[in-house]
Every structure is written in structure tokens, then in C-alpha cells.
Design an enzyme around this catalytic site. Structure first.
Site, PDB file in Angstrom:
ATOM      1  N   THR A 206      39.655   6.400  89.413  1.00  0.00           N
ATOM      2  CA  THR A 206      39.405   7.493  90.357  1.00  0.00           C
ATOM      3  C   THR A 206      40.202   7.301  91.651  1.00  0.00           C
TER       4      THR A 206
ATOM      5  N   GLY B  28      34.339  -0.429  91.320  1.00  0.00           N
ATOM      6  CA  GLY B  28      33.397  -1.486  91.669  1.00  0.00           C
ATOM      7  C   GLY B  28      34.094  -2.840  91.693  1.00  0.00           C
TER       8      GLY B  28
ATOM      9  N   GLU C 133      31.341   7.919  85.695  1.00  0.00           N
ATOM     10  CA  GLU C 133      31.715   7.989  84.268  1.00  0.00           C
ATOM     11  C   GLU C 133      31.735   9.431  83.773  1.00  0.00           C
TER      12      GLU C 133
HETATM   13  C1  LIG Z   1      27.942   1.107  72.275  1.00  0.00           C
HETATM   14  C2  LIG Z   1      28.507   0.437  73.434  1.00  0.00           C
HETATM   15  C3  LIG Z   1      27.549   0.145  74.573  1.00  0.00           C
HETATM   16  C4  LIG Z   1      28.258  -0.445  75.723  1.00  0.00           C
HETATM   17  C5  LIG Z   1      27.433  -0.477  76.928  1.00  0.00           C
HETATM   18  C6  LIG Z   1      28.248  -0.327  78.154  1.00  0.00           C
HETATM   19  C7  LIG Z   1      27.349  -0.256  79.330  1.00  0.00           C
HETATM   20  C8  LIG Z   1      28.107   0.056  80.556  1.00  0.00           C
HETATM   21  C9  LIG Z   1      27.868  -0.880  81.573  1.00  0.00           C
HETATM   22  C10 LIG Z   1      28.423  -0.820  82.725  1.00  0.00           C
HETATM   23  C11 LIG Z   1      29.474   0.082  83.179  1.00  0.00           C
HETATM   24  C12 LIG Z   1      29.021   1.009  84.256  1.00  0.00           C
HETATM   25  C13 LIG Z   1      30.169   1.438  85.085  1.00  0.00           C
HETATM   26  C14 LIG Z   1      29.707   2.283  86.186  1.00  0.00           C
HETATM   27  C15 LIG Z   1      30.754   2.501  87.205  1.00  0.00           C
HETATM   28  C16 LIG Z   1      31.506   3.749  87.031  1.00  0.00           C
HETATM   29  C17 LIG Z   1      32.757   3.776  86.587  1.00  0.00           C
HETATM   30  C18 LIG Z   1      33.541   5.039  86.535  1.00  0.00           C
HETATM   31  O1  LIG Z   1      33.105   6.073  86.954  1.00  0.00           O
HETATM   32  S1  LIG Z   1      35.100   4.952  85.866  1.00  0.00           S
HETATM   33  C19 LIG Z   1      35.796   6.554  86.015  1.00  0.00           C
HETATM   34  C20 LIG Z   1      35.177   7.536  85.081  1.00  0.00           C
HETATM   35  N1  LIG Z   1      35.864   8.779  85.143  1.00  0.00           N
HETATM   36  C21 LIG Z   1      35.598   9.789  84.372  1.00  0.00           C
HETATM   37  O2  LIG Z   1      34.696   9.743  83.574  1.00  0.00           O
HETATM   38  C22 LIG Z   1      36.530  10.970  84.476  1.00  0.00           C
HETATM   39  C23 LIG Z   1      36.006  12.199  83.786  1.00  0.00           C
HETATM   40  N2  LIG Z   1      37.112  12.991  83.301  1.00  0.00           N
HETATM   41  C24 LIG Z   1      37.584  12.907  82.042  1.00  0.00           C
HETATM   42  O3  LIG Z   1      37.128  12.117  81.246  1.00  0.00           O
HETATM   43  C25 LIG Z   1      38.701  13.839  81.669  1.00  0.00           C
HETATM   44  O4  LIG Z   1      39.459  14.199  82.739  1.00  0.00           O
HETATM   45  C26 LIG Z   1      38.165  15.087  80.967  1.00  0.00           C
HETATM   46  C27 LIG Z   1      37.075  15.782  81.758  1.00  0.00           C
HETATM   47  C28 LIG Z   1      37.628  14.643  79.613  1.00  0.00           C
HETATM   48  C29 LIG Z   1      39.298  16.094  80.756  1.00  0.00           C
HETATM   49  O5  LIG Z   1      40.405  15.430  80.269  1.00  0.00           O
HETATM   50  P1  LIG Z   1      41.756  16.201  79.918  1.00  0.00           P
HETATM   51  O6  LIG Z   1      42.053  17.145  81.020  1.00  0.00           O
HETATM   52  O7  LIG Z   1      42.779  15.213  79.558  1.00  0.00           O
HETATM   53  O8  LIG Z   1      41.339  16.922  78.635  1.00  0.00           O
HETATM   54  P2  LIG Z   1      41.061  18.440  78.329  1.00  0.00           P
HETATM   55  O9  LIG Z   1      42.330  19.225  78.499  1.00  0.00           O
HETATM   56  O10 LIG Z   1      39.863  18.900  79.059  1.00  0.00           O
HETATM   57  O11 LIG Z   1      40.759  18.305  76.793  1.00  0.00           O
HETATM   58  C30 LIG Z   1      41.790  18.123  75.836  1.00  0.00           C
HETATM   59  C31 LIG Z   1      41.179  17.706  74.523  1.00  0.00           C
HETATM   60  O12 LIG Z   1      40.877  16.320  74.573  1.00  0.00           O
HETATM   61  C32 LIG Z   1      39.553  16.098  74.193  1.00  0.00           C
HETATM   62  N3  LIG Z   1      39.062  14.893  74.867  1.00  0.00           N
HETATM   63  C33 LIG Z   1      38.901  14.707  76.187  1.00  0.00           C
HETATM   64  N4  LIG Z   1      38.421  13.466  76.400  1.00  0.00           N
HETATM   65  C34 LIG Z   1      38.300  12.887  75.210  1.00  0.00           C
HETATM   66  C35 LIG Z   1      37.830  11.606  74.785  1.00  0.00           C
HETATM   67  N5  LIG Z   1      37.402  10.683  75.651  1.00  0.00           N
HETATM   68  N6  LIG Z   1      37.847  11.321  73.478  1.00  0.00           N
HETATM   69  C36 LIG Z   1      38.245  12.252  72.592  1.00  0.00           C
HETATM   70  N7  LIG Z   1      38.685  13.485  72.920  1.00  0.00           N
HETATM   71  C37 LIG Z   1      38.703  13.798  74.214  1.00  0.00           C
HETATM   72  C38 LIG Z   1      38.842  17.344  74.624  1.00  0.00           C
HETATM   73  O13 LIG Z   1      37.619  17.470  73.948  1.00  0.00           O
HETATM   74  C39 LIG Z   1      39.846  18.382  74.265  1.00  0.00           C
HETATM   75  O14 LIG Z   1      39.763  18.618  72.885  1.00  0.00           O
HETATM   76  P3  LIG Z   1      40.082  20.073  72.344  1.00  0.00           P
HETATM   77  O15 LIG Z   1      39.007  20.962  72.878  1.00  0.00           O
HETATM   78  O16 LIG Z   1      41.428  20.457  72.847  1.00  0.00           O
HETATM   79  O17 LIG Z   1      39.996  19.886  70.869  1.00  0.00           O
HETATM   80  C1  LIG Z   2      28.386   4.852  92.226  1.00  0.00           C
HETATM   81  C2  LIG Z   2      29.751   5.205  91.710  1.00  0.00           C
HETATM   82  C3  LIG Z   2      30.530   4.237  91.105  1.00  0.00           C
HETATM   83  C4  LIG Z   2      31.810   4.553  90.647  1.00  0.00           C
HETATM   84  N1  LIG Z   2      32.593   3.569  90.098  1.00  0.00           N
HETATM   85  C5  LIG Z   2      33.857   3.873  89.699  1.00  0.00           C
HETATM   86  C6  LIG Z   2      34.707   2.852  89.171  1.00  0.00           C
HETATM   87  O1  LIG Z   2      34.314   1.703  89.051  1.00  0.00           O
HETATM   88  N2  LIG Z   2      35.967   3.177  88.801  1.00  0.00           N
HETATM   89  C7  LIG Z   2      36.439   4.456  88.929  1.00  0.00           C
HETATM   90  O2  LIG Z   2      37.590   4.685  88.584  1.00  0.00           O
HETATM   91  N3  LIG Z   2      35.651   5.438  89.408  1.00  0.00           N
HETATM   92  C8  LIG Z   2      34.384   5.181  89.801  1.00  0.00           C
HETATM   93  N4  LIG Z   2      33.570   6.170  90.309  1.00  0.00           N
HETATM   94  C9  LIG Z   2      34.117   7.524  90.455  1.00  0.00           C
HETATM   95  C10 LIG Z   2      33.521   8.517  89.488  1.00  0.00           C
HETATM   96  O3  LIG Z   2      33.964   8.282  88.188  1.00  0.00           O
HETATM   97  C11 LIG Z   2      33.868   9.932  89.965  1.00  0.00           C
HETATM   98  O4  LIG Z   2      33.246  10.127  91.216  1.00  0.00           O
HETATM   99  C12 LIG Z   2      33.387  10.949  88.964  1.00  0.00           C
HETATM  100  O5  LIG Z   2      34.172  10.895  87.787  1.00  0.00           O
HETATM  101  C13 LIG Z   2      33.390  12.385  89.545  1.00  0.00           C
HETATM  102  O6  LIG Z   2      34.611  12.746  90.033  1.00  0.00           O
HETATM  103  P1  LIG Z   2      34.818  13.359  91.506  1.00  0.00           P
HETATM  104  O7  LIG Z   2      34.179  12.420  92.459  1.00  0.00           O
HETATM  105  O8  LIG Z   2      36.245  13.649  91.608  1.00  0.00           O
HETATM  106  O9  LIG Z   2      33.992  14.710  91.540  1.00  0.00           O
HETATM  107  P2  LIG Z   2      34.576  16.160  91.594  1.00  0.00           P
HETATM  108  O10 LIG Z   2      35.278  16.452  90.322  1.00  0.00           O
HETATM  109  O11 LIG Z   2      35.333  16.380  92.841  1.00  0.00           O
HETATM  110  O12 LIG Z   2      33.232  16.976  91.623  1.00  0.00           O
HETATM  111  C14 LIG Z   2      32.792  17.782  92.713  1.00  0.00           C
HETATM  112  C15 LIG Z   2      32.219  19.097  92.171  1.00  0.00           C
HETATM  113  O13 LIG Z   2      33.267  19.838  91.557  1.00  0.00           O
HETATM  114  C16 LIG Z   2      32.856  20.299  90.286  1.00  0.00           C
HETATM  115  N5  LIG Z   2      34.006  20.364  89.372  1.00  0.00           N
HETATM  116  C17 LIG Z   2      35.083  19.558  89.300  1.00  0.00           C
HETATM  117  N6  LIG Z   2      35.890  19.921  88.289  1.00  0.00           N
HETATM  118  C18 LIG Z   2      35.318  20.968  87.693  1.00  0.00           C
HETATM  119  C19 LIG Z   2      35.659  21.782  86.576  1.00  0.00           C
HETATM  120  N7  LIG Z   2      36.757  21.563  85.838  1.00  0.00           N
HETATM  121  N8  LIG Z   2      34.827  22.795  86.243  1.00  0.00           N
HETATM  122  C20 LIG Z   2      33.702  23.016  86.953  1.00  0.00           C
HETATM  123  N9  LIG Z   2      33.332  22.272  88.003  1.00  0.00           N
HETATM  124  C21 LIG Z   2      34.116  21.262  88.378  1.00  0.00           C
HETATM  125  C22 LIG Z   2      31.839  19.252  89.811  1.00  0.00           C
HETATM  126  O14 LIG Z   2      30.964  19.808  88.849  1.00  0.00           O
HETATM  127  C23 LIG Z   2      31.130  18.896  91.118  1.00  0.00           C
HETATM  128  O15 LIG Z   2      30.095  19.834  91.337  1.00  0.00           O
HETATM  129  C24 LIG Z   2      32.298   5.872  90.777  1.00  0.00           C
HETATM  130  C25 LIG Z   2      31.502   6.856  91.377  1.00  0.00           C
HETATM  131  C26 LIG Z   2      30.240   6.523  91.840  1.00  0.00           C
HETATM  132  C27 LIG Z   2      29.400   7.581  92.495  1.00  0.00           C
END
Ligand SMILES: CCCCCCCC/C=C\CCCCC/C=C/C(=O)SCCNC(=O)CCNC(=O)[C@H](O)C(C)(C)COP(=O)(O)OP(=O)(O)OC[C@H]1O[C@@H](n2cnc3c(N)ncnc32)[C@H](O)[C@@H]1OP(=O)(O)O
Ligand SMILES: Cc1cc2nc3c(=O)[nH]c(=O)nc-3n(C[C@H](O)[C@H](O)[C@H](O)COP(=O)(O)OP(=O)(O)OC[C@H]3O[C@@H](n4cnc5c(N)ncnc54)[C@H](O)[C@@H]3O)c2cc1C
Length: 662
Positions: free
Chosen positions: A147, A186, A429
Site C-alpha cells: 500500500t 506493519g 487486506e
Molecule cells: C489457509 C491459510 C491460513 C493462513 C492464515 C494467515 C493469517 C494471517 C495472519 C496475519 C496477517 C495479517 C496482516 C494484516 C495486515 C494487513 C496487510 C495488508 O493490508 S497488505 C495489503 C492488502 N491490499 C489489498 O488487499 C489490496 C486490495 N486490492 C486488490 O486486491 C486488487 O487491487 C483488486 C481489488 C482485486 C483489483 O485488482 P485488479 O485491478 O488487478 O483486478 P480487476 O481488474 O478488478 O480484476 C481482474 C480479474 O482478476 C481477478 N482477480 C483479482 N484478484 C484476484 C486474485 N487475488 N486471485 C484471482 N483472481 C483475481 C478478478 O476477479 C478479475 O477476474 P475477471 O472478473 O476479469 O474474471
Molecule cells: C491496520 C492496518 C494495517 C495495514 N497493514 C498493511 C500492511 O502491512 N501492508 C500493506 O501493504 N498495507 C497495509 N494496510 C493497508 C490496507 O491494505 C489498505 O488500507 C486497504 O487495502 C484499503 O485501501 P485504501 O486505504 O487505499 O482505501 P481506499 O481504497 O482509499 O478506500 C476509501 C473508500 O473508497 C472506496 N473505494 C475505493 N475504490 C473503490 C472502488 N473501486 N469502488 C467503490 N468504492 C471504492 C472504499 O470502499 C472506501 O469507502 C493496512 C491498513 C490498516 C488499516
């Protein structure tokens, strides 16, 4: 667990009326008697380490001290894990003891939860051989840096750049704008020396999308940022205070070619880009963590429910009947309505997690054989269950907190911190709405396939059945309710699809029509999730090996979940299923009967989560129910109570009072 000798008498009475064997429930919940034994044994080993005990509650520490204490304990905890592994030749069993030690979030969470899994999942065998032993033994500490300030949800829009230089066979990392700075990872703040950086790959001026790279960002001896690295911590948050979330920017920072994780796509020495079989496999770690979060939701709901149910058994307030003593607040039906759904939901999330874990393992096995057919279903299901369970769990924790009245507002109840940590999962996530819209894409495709009479994947096959069965009368049975939720999902999927079609007929293009239908699309995904949660949890209860006594109570809990959500979403059911007003009245009465039936087992049920006092970390929820004594003991730990007169009296209050006399 503590003995019952010093227990609050209300809790002793509650435990005496329990109709099932609590140990049987514990063993069922955690898998087996052996699993319970091993988990408890490991928890004992951790809790025996004196250095892991806090001298004063963390809330009294400064931001910096809290972090330092978190790192201190995380390193000791890591030694306990290592020693266990050396002694038993296997990892410790799944457990939640970190909660008893770190209380908030470990600065190593991202190392263990995403850095190591990303190397394992995205690295070639050579890359795994190079980094995994070092990472697993903590010679290097890492995080997952994806992010940025400007982009979190839309990861194709990330701005961090990795430009390949074929002359030196290196990638040059750059963060050209403020919005391109990594923000949130983190451990990045002051803990890690490595990270997986997700960046846009450029070769000869051509963009090849986002890919994961390993970068060492701090010196291993001095821990100073390497030249070309700007890194720091992002400051206090709603929770996650000890997670050490940070920011990061690169200025012409070079890493060797081998540092791009190349299990999927590859960059050859000469700069040739070799595409992977599916570019979305780069998102694999996120899918794994989303599955894990469903399991975490079960834990947080169990933790809050344990605290609030035990407290409600001990707390007496007002009278139900004027002629009787003050009632336990747990005897108020409104209190049962607030709390029992949290107990039931914890079981539902646990079953959904186990079901998802199986789906995840199967798909990973298939992917290792280059078979990708079931990846879209896994992605769609992980997205919506993570989104719905995290938001529901956050609301349940907050409801448990409110159900504890004023004392629930005390930090020492551990409910405020638990809420802050649980609700974070709605955003991290993958933000909730964004993930639900991913599932909606899948549902729209499934719907179009259903219209063509094609075979659908198991999790959406009910759409076909609903097409055929829409005229069948409603049945007020658990199976009937599950079908009812499937009909609601079916109806909402169909309505959202037709709304898109309507806008397209009006001349809108697909993207605009999608946006205009997106509130409905999100609701369709939520309904789909609810249908899955209801079906999976009811099936799990029906096929469980529990004894008749336990089975009866687990069925009551599962039925409570079904009827609770029927009543909460009755408008949807009236719109999209054949339920009638009379059915709803019967179910309302059934719901109230279930609350009354579950009431005698409420304390037994939360004892069945087997969460030790150290994990609960709550004045209100401990096993012995000494609520008032603990509240006072904790209050007396306040630094303000360590002196009779605080210096502010002489500095400010007295001068103010004296000035007022003039
Ligand atoms: C069993 C195991 C248990 C393990 C336990 C683990 C426990 C965990 C412990 C600790 C960890 C905690 C960590 C917490 C801290 C937080 C960390 C973070 O937040 S890291 C950052 C996370 N960020 C995100 O999640 C970002 C969210 N955004 C996205 O994922 C993507 O941008 C998107 C929203 C999916 C869009 O991607 P994109 O624009 O590239 O795709 P689209 O154009 O929308 O879609 C195209 C087609 O691709 C398909 N798609 C998208 N993602 C996936 C995927 N992951 N796998 C497969 N296919 C995927 C999508 O469905 C589209 O398909 P079609 O519709 O075209 O067929
Ligand atoms: C406690 C915490 C720990 C984290 N740890 C990590 C980490 O370790 N590593 C890491 O990489 N990231 C980490 N993150 C980041 C996290 O993954 C992002 O904050 C999360 O994926 C959301 O993205 P954003 O903040 O850009 O929200 P935004 O996308 O800016 O969301 C803001 C608003 O916009 C709306 N929006 C955005 N896009 C769309 C769309 N296409 N359609 C409709 N509505 C939309 C959302 O619904 C929301 O209401 C962490 C976040 C938190 C809060």
C-alpha cells in the site's frame, strides 16, 4: 484454567447447570483432545516465562515505550517458538497466546503473516532456498510493503517503480512522488530490515505491471536505513499501536535481478520479460491472508463473548420481578439477544474458516499442477467472506462492549482494544466494499452462465437450483431458511444484473452501468456470503460427531444464527423468497425460545472457547468472575494513584484557587 474454589458464586451456579460436557466442546472446537492438550501445553510454556509479564498495563506507557516493550516480548516469544520446535521437531500447535503476551499486535505479524508466506508462495525454489531459512530463523526481519499513500485498493495504480537495468542486471527502485511512498506496512516503522516491495516493473521504458521484489532496507548491524532509503513510522492509530506500521520511499535504490520474486513472471538477464500463466497469482498472499482473517473473526467474537457473558452472569442490576432480588443481567432477554449471537457467530466463522481452508488447500494443489479453473471461485469466496465476517465481528465486539455498560468502556475490560483490532480487518487486506465488488464480478459471470444453462461452481450452484425452485413454498426449518437465503442472493444477483442491463439499454457503457448498479452489486455479494455462512455452518453442525447433549446445544446455536439473520433481513426475504408474515411471526417466537433455551448453557458455551484469563486480559471476563475486585486492583495501578497529591495541584490548581480569592 483457574480452579473454582475462589469463584464468584453466580459463575459456580452457572457452570453447575450446564447440560453438556465443556471439555467435549473444547476438543470439538479445536479439532481433537490431542490438539487441546498440545495447545494448552504450549500456552503453559509461554506463560511460564516471567519476562513476558508486564509490570504495568500497556495503556500507561508512551507510544515509544509500548513499541519497545512489544519488540522485547516478541523476541522472547520467538525464542519460545524456536525452543518448542527444536524439542518437538515441529511447529507449535495453532494458538492465540500472542494475545496474552503482546496484547495488541506483534511487530513481527507481517514478518510471519506475509513476508515469509510471500517468499514461499511467489519465490522460485532457488529464491526460497536463499531467503526462507534466513527469514524463518529471524536472521532477517521483513514485511509486506504494498500500500502507498495514494493507492491501497487499486493496486494496478501503485506508483513505486522498479526499472530493469540490463547492464548491471539490477532493478532500480524509485518513489517519484509523495503519493508513491509506501504507507502502512506493519513492522516497517523501526523493526524490519527487509521487505517485499510491490512495484511497477519497467523494462526499456515499457510497463509490465506490478510485481514483488525483495529489498534490504536497513543495515543488519547498525539498523540504519541504507543509502537511498527513506523509512519511518506513521504514528498512533485506533489500534495496532505495537504493529509498528511505517512509510518507505526509495531514491535510485538498486537491487540485484534475483531479488524479483519470479515464481510467476520472470525477467531474464537481457531484460526479456516472461509472463506468468496468470498475472493474478501475484496477489496470492492476499488470498491466503483473507482466508486466515475469517478464522481471526471467530477468535475475536469468542473473546468478546466470553468477557461479556461471564460479566453478565456476575453483574446484578434492577429487578425482573419486584418481589425477587436484583437479577443477573444475563437473565434479561435483551441481554441474551445482544450476546448469544456473538457466541453463535464465532462457531459459524470457525466452520466457514475450516471450509475455506480446505478450498484454499485444494486450489493451491491444483495450481501446483498448472490447473487454474477453481482460482476465481476461491478469490470470490475469500473476498466476500473476509468482508462480511470482519464487519460482523467488529459489530459483535462493539455490541458485547456496550452490553457491559460503563465497565465496557474501561481499557481494563479489553473490549475497546479488541474492537480497534477487530474492526481494522474491515479495511486491511482489501477494503470491504472493494472486495464485495470483486465477488460481484464473479456473481455476474455466474449469473450469465446460469442463464445459458451452464454448470456452475459449487459455491454458486444454488443460483441454478433457485431458478428452478422459485415457486416452492417456504419451509420454516433450518434447511428451509438456508434455501431462503439462497433465494435472496439469487434475487439480488438477478436484480443487479437486470439493473446493469437497464442502464446499458439506456445507452450507458458497461463500466458506468456497473457503477450505477454498484450498491445493488454489493448487497448481492453480502447476500451470497450470508447464504454460504448459513449453509456451511448448518451442514457442519449436522455432520458433527458431537454427543447428543452437545449436539443439541450446537444445533440451537446454529439455528439462532439462522433465525437472527432471517429476522434482521426479513424485508429481503419477503421480497425475494416465499416467506410469509405468518412464517416470520413463528420464527420470531422461535428465536425468543432459542434465547431462553441457550441461557442455562451460556457460561458453559463461552468456557468452551477455552480462552485463558491471560488471553482475555480483562477485568470483566476472567474465569473466576472477580469483576469488582479486579476493576479496583487495575485502577490502583494507575500512576496517578502512586502519589497522594499530584504536582499539578501545586503548579496549577492551587494558584488558580488563590487567584480566584483576589
Ligand atoms: C489457509 C491459510 C491460513 C493462513 C492464515 C494467515 C493469517 C494471517 C495472519 C496475519 C496477517 C495479517 C496482516 C494484516 C495486515 C494487513 C496487510 C495488508 O493490508 S497488505 C495489503 C492488502 N491490499 C489489498 O488487499 C489490496 C486490495 N486490492 C486488490 O486486491 C486488487 O487491487 C483488486 C481489488 C482485486 C483489483 O485488482 P485488479 O485491478 O488487478 O483486478 P480487476 O481488474 O478488478 O480484476 C481482474 C480479474 O482478476 C481477478 N482477480 C483479482 N484478484 C484476484 C486474485 N487475488 N486471485 C484471482 N483472481 C483475481 C478478478 O476477479 C478479475 O477476474 P475477471 O472478473 O476479469 O474474471
Ligand atoms: C491496520 C492496518 C494495517 C495495514 N497493514 C498493511 C500492511 O502491512 N501492508 C500493506 O501493504 N498495507 C497495509 N494496510 C493497508 C490496507 O491494505 C489498505 O488500507 C486497504 O487495502 C484499503 O485501501 P485504501 O486505504 O487505499 O482505501 P481506499 O481504497 O482509499 O478506500 C476509501 C473508500 O473508497 C472506496 N473505494 C475505493 N475504490 C473503490 C472502488 N473501486 N469502488 C467503490 N468504492 C471504492 C472504499 O470502499 C472506501 O469507502 C493496512 C491498513 C490498516 C488499516
Amino acid at each position: 484454567m483457574s480452579t473454582e474454589t475462589k469463584c464468584n458464586p453466580d459463575l459456580v451456579r452457572e457452570r453447575a447447570k450446564c447440560t453438556f460436557d465443556v471439555n467435549e466442546l473444547i476438543n470439538l472446537f479445536y479439532g481433537s483432545e490431542k490438539a487441546t492438550k498440545e495447545r494448552r501445553h504450549f500456552e503453559d510454556a509461554v506463560l511460564a516465562v516471567k519476562e513476558l509479564k508486564d509490570a504495568i498495563p500497556e495503556e500507561y506507557l508512551s507510544h515509544k515505550e509500548r513499541y519497545e516493550n512489544g519488540v522485547r516480548k516478541a523476541t522472547i516469544l520467538r525464542d519460545v517458538y524456536r525452543d518448542y520446535k527444536a524439542k518437538h521437531n515441529r511447529d507449535p500447535p495453532p494458538n492465540q497466546i500472542t494475545k496474552a503476551v503482546i496484547k495488541d499486535i506483534s511487530p513481527f505479524l507481517l514478518h510471519n503473516g506475509m513476508f515469509v508466506p510471500t517468499i514461499a508462495g511467489q519465490g522460485t525454489p532457488e529464491q526460497q532456498a536463499e531467503w526462507l531459512p534466513k527469514a524463518e530463523s529471524m536472521q532477517i526481519i521483513g514485511t509486506y510493503a504494498q500500500t502507498e499513500l495514494g493507492h491501497g485498493s487499486f493496486i494496478r495504480g501503485l506508483e513505486t517503480i522498479a526499472t530493469y537495468d540490463p547492464k548491471t542486471e539490477e532493478f532500480v527502485l524509485n518513489n517519484p512522488t509523495l503519493t508513491s511512498f509506501k504507507w502502512w506496512p506493519g513492522g516497517l516503522g523501526s523493526t524490519v530490515n527487509h521487505c517485499v516491495v510491490v512495484a511497477q516493473l519497467y523494462i526499456n521504458g515499457k510497463s509490465h505491471g506490478i510485481h514483488p521484489f525483495i529489498a534490504q532496507i536497513r543495515d543488519l548491524d547498525t539498523h540504519k536505513p541504507l543509502p537511498g532509503v527513506k523509512v519511518g513510522e506513521i504514528g498512533p492509530k485506533m489500534g495496532f499501536q505495537t504493529a509498528n506500521n511505517g512509510f518507505l520511499g526509495f531514491d535510485n535504490f538498486r537491487i540485484p535481478r534475483k531479488n524479483m520474486l519470479m515464481k510467476n513472471a520472470q525477467v531474464l538477464k537481457d531484460g526479456t520479460f516472461v509472463k506468468g500463466i496468470n498475472e493474478k497469482l501475484t496477489y496470492g498472499t492476499m488470498v491466503m491472508v483473507r482466508v486466515g482473517i475469517v478464522g481471526d473473526c471467530s477468535f475475536y467474537a469468542a473473546l468478546a463473548a466470553t468477557i461479556a457473558v461471564r460479566y453478565s452472569a456476575v453483574r446484578h442490576q434492577s429487578h425482573i420481578k419486584a418481589s425477587e432480588p436484583e437479577a443477573q443481567i444475563l437473565d434479561y432477554l435483551t441481554q441474551q439477544h445482544k450476546l448469544f449471537i456473538a457466541v453463535a457467530s464465532s462457531h459459524v466463522y470457525r466452520n466457514a474458516y475450516l471450509w475455506m481452508e480446505k478450498m484454499y488447500t485444494n486450489v493451491m494443489k491444483e495450481l501446483s499442477q498448472d490447473k487454474q479453473d477453481n482460482l476465481p471461485e476461491l478469490h470470490a469466496t475469500a473476498c466476500c467472506l473476509k468482508a462480511v465476517c470482519s464487519r460482523d465481528a467488529g459489530s459483535l465486539v462493539e455490541e458485547c462492549r456496550l452490553a457491559c455498560g460503563g465497565h465496557g468502556y474501561m481499557a481494563s475490560s479489553n473490549l475497546p482494544l479488541t474492537y480497534g483490532v477487530t474492526i481494522a480487518a474491515v479495511t486491511y487486506e482489501g477494503e470491504r466494499t472493494v472486495l464485495l465488488l470483486q465477488t460481484a464480478r464473479y456473481l455476474m459471470k455466474a449469473w450469465m452462465a446460469a442463464l445459458k444453462g451452464k454448470v456452475l461452481s459449487p459455491s454458486v450452484s444454488y443460483l441454478l437450483n433457485s431458478l428452478k425452485e422459485s415457486k416452492k413454498p417456504w419451509q420454516n426449518t433450518p434447511e428451509g431458511i438456508v434455501k431462503g437465503f439462497q433465494h435472496v442472493s439469487f434475487g439480488k444477483v438477478k436484480a443487479a444484473y437486470e439493473t446493469i442491463q437497464k442502464y446499458m439499454k439506456q445507452g450507458k457503457d458497461y463500466e458506468d452501468a456497473w457503477n450505477l448498479a454498484s450498491v445493488q452489486l454489493v448487497k448481492a455479494s453480502e447476500a451470497h456470503s450470508r447464504a454460504i455462512l448459513c449453509e456451511v455452518s448448518w451442514e457442519a453442525v449436522c455432520s458433527s460427531s458431537a454427543s447428543p447433549n452437545l449436539s443439541r446445544v450446537l444445533q440451537q446455536l446454529a439455528q439462532l444464527y439462522l433465525t437472527y439473520w432471517t429476522l434482521e433481513t426479513s424485508g429481503d426475504l419477503l421480497l425475494y423468497s416465499n416467506i410469509t408474515k405468518d412464517d416470520l411471526i413463528i420464527l420470531r417466537d422461535k428465536y425468543e425460545e432459542l434465547l431462553v433455551a441457550i441461557r442455562p448453557n451460556a457460561v458453559g458455551l463461552v468456557d468452551g472457547f477455552d480462552l485463558r484469563d491471560e488471553i482475555l486480559n480483562s477485568t470483566l471476563g476472567s474465569y473466576d468472575g472477580r469483576v469488582y475486585e479486579r476493576l479496583m486492583e487495575e485502577a490502583l495501578k494507575s500512576p496517578l494513584n502512586q502519589e497522594t497529591v499530584n504536582s499539578s495541584f501545586h503548579k496549577y490548581l492551587k494558584p488558580m484557587m488563590e487567584k480566584a480569592k483576589l
